[in-house]
Write a protein that holds these residues in place. Sequence first.
Motif, mmCIF file in Angstrom:
data_model
loop_
_atom_site.group_PDB
_atom_site.id
_atom_site.type_symbol
_atom_site.label_atom_id
_atom_site.label_comp_id
_atom_site.label_asym_id
_atom_site.label_seq_id
_atom_site.Cartn_x
_atom_site.Cartn_y
_atom_site.Cartn_z
ATOM 1 N N ALA A 218 0.831 -1.209 0.000
ATOM 2 C CA ALA A 218 0.000 0.000 0.000
ATOM 3 C C ALA A 218 0.862 1.254 0.000
ATOM 4 N N GLY A 219 1.965 1.219 0.763
ATOM 5 C CA GLY A 219 2.869 2.370 0.787
ATOM 6 C C GLY A 219 3.532 2.587 -0.552
ATOM 7 N N GLY A 220 3.945 1.492 -1.202
ATOM 8 C CA GLY A 220 4.557 1.600 -2.518
ATOM 9 C C GLY A 220 3.600 2.179 -3.541
ATOM 10 N N LEU A 221 2.345 1.739 -3.504
ATOM 11 C CA LEU A 221 1.339 2.268 -4.429
ATOM 12 C C LEU A 221 1.084 3.747 -4.166
ATOM 13 N N THR A 222 0.953 4.100 -2.908
ATOM 14 C CA THR A 222 0.714 5.502 -2.560
ATOM 15 C C THR A 222 1.867 6.393 -3.009
ATOM 16 N N LEU A 223 3.084 5.929 -2.822
ATOM 17 C CA LEU A 223 4.243 6.698 -3.282
ATOM 18 C C LEU A 223 4.241 6.827 -4.804
ATOM 19 N N ALA A 224 3.891 5.743 -5.483
ATOM 20 C CA ALA A 224 3.858 5.781 -6.940
ATOM 21 C C ALA A 224 2.857 6.817 -7.441
ATOM 22 N N VAL A 225 1.748 6.940 -6.729
ATOM 23 C CA VAL A 225 0.751 7.949 -7.097
ATOM 24 C C VAL A 225 1.271 9.358 -6.815
ATOM 25 N N LEU A 226 1.971 9.523 -5.701
ATOM 26 C CA LEU A 226 2.476 10.842 -5.317
ATOM 27 C C LEU A 226 3.555 11.364 -6.258
ATOM 28 N N VAL A 227 4.410 10.463 -6.757
ATOM 29 C CA VAL A 227 5.555 10.913 -7.567
ATOM 30 C C VAL A 227 5.314 10.771 -9.064
ATOM 31 N N ARG A 228 4.139 10.355 -9.484
ATOM 32 C CA ARG A 228 3.886 10.117 -10.911
ATOM 33 C C ARG A 228 3.992 11.425 -11.706
#
Length: 230
Positions: free
Chosen positions: A220-230
Amino acid sequence: MTPLRRVLALVAAGVTLAASTTLANRVLPGWAYPVCGLVAAAILVGCGRAAGCTWMDLGLGRVRRPAQVGLTGAALIAAVFGIALAVPALRTVYHDGRVGDPDFTQLLWLTCGRILFGTVLIEEVAFRGVLPALFGASDERWSWPPILASAALFGLWHALPALAIGRNAAVHAVFGTTPVAVLQVLAMAAAGVAGIFLHWWRHAGRGVLASAMVHFTTNAGGLTLAVLVR
């Protein structure tokens, strides 16, 4: 637990997992993904219990210690994510074409719906709970054969999801034109190693809840980070 009951339970668990990953990745609509995970997890627990495994054997008999160890692991993972977010050079790892552009509601569904129930629940119940118990693992001592067997099956479980691994920017930058089949094998091997890492948390916490908390924080953290830095 008699050898015959153990073998029958392993066969039933294998069929359940094969059907589950096929349905989840190739047949069912997206909304049914967590439902499939819940149903498969329940069937797997039933297989373990039918074979004679106790709740402790399955890693489902304790709450307090697994929760404490799991929180420690989750905090460590969160710290790693914080460092990755703060260092621009590390952000490429989270540039992932599979993420899309979800809004807050969609992100909540992806993390607390799909990841929690469709991924973490079934994988932890299966590969850190039921299968290790059926292979003969024990909370009292670290035993490599059942842990490696479960980790190998965890890697195999990722065969279909691994087909899309090349859409991650960091993976593409490193492996470039490497054939999809090779990337798939490498991703499955990495998942197997991750399975050993997660089993360590399950073993330290004496329960599946510990590894599930680390697993959920990672995904979940990895997905959230991926959304934040996209």
